[in-house]
Design an enzyme around this catalytic site. Sequence first.
Site, PDB file in Angstrom:
ATOM      1  N   GLY A   1       3.383  -3.554   7.341  1.00 58.78           N
ATOM      2  CA  GLY A   1       2.139  -4.319   7.463  1.00 58.78           C
ATOM      3  C   GLY A   1       1.968  -5.361   6.376  1.00 58.78           C
ATOM      4  CB  SER A   2       3.152  -7.719   5.025  1.00 58.04           C
ATOM      5  OG  SER A   2       4.189  -7.585   5.968  1.00 58.04           O
ATOM      6  NE  ARG A   3      -2.357 -14.486   4.907  1.00 54.56           N
ATOM      7  CZ  ARG A   3      -3.582 -14.740   4.459  1.00 54.56           C
ATOM      8  NH1 ARG A   3      -4.462 -13.762   4.389  1.00 54.56           N
ATOM      9  NH2 ARG A   3      -3.923 -15.942   4.073  1.00 54.56           N
TER      10      ARG A   3
END
Length: 232
Positions: free
Chosen positions: A189-191
């Site tokens: 989970g990240s960006r």
Amino acid sequence: MSLFDTLRNTIVPVHKEGYPFVAAFFAGSLVLGWVFEPLFWVGLVLTLWCAYFFRDPERVTPQDDDLVISPADGRVSSIRMEVPPEELYLSTEPMLRISIFMNVFDCHVNRSPMRGSVVNIAYREGSYLNAELDKASKENERNGLVVETRHGQIGVVQIAGLVARRIVCWANPAQPLDAGERFGLIRFGSRLDVYLPAGAEPRVSLGQRAIAGETVIAEFNSPKGPVISRRS
């Protein structure tokens, strides 16, 4: 998305970075099954999810130096003008920033948005806020690349999220990158933020799904203006 595309992005090899995690999940399943047999099946489902998370599908990348390709699978969460992180030494003026948010079901292998050469890599420790929040760009742990392209320098920033605790980057200074070439991943989970110089026009809309290495997110030297979209 067609059934073929769904299968192409699901039944794919696992990236080697994921091998230890998949093995650990499976070992945990065996232990849980030894303690209480039904728990083995729960652990097996989690093991399959872990393998799915670390999938590394092949992508077909447009070869056009005027195009900016999505560096990540996920949802376009922000399109705005922002000053890049200071540690990149990229610009003190606002640049077009396009952000792609990856949830725990998205493929997390990151790809170069344009062809060029890496001129700077900068890592910065930080918090682990929800990567979907705009302030995560400034407060979260991150790793940034500056890539010299035919249109000038662009920034590509990997940002850790609420669950992510490990940013992996395989690129090195002075290394050439092709558009769509793998350069790293972020676990769980990240960006990804992409900073673009003047002349780039967005080719995606807020909320749109993007595919790493395939979706065109911006374009240089285009006579067309910004994208106009509507929900239907």
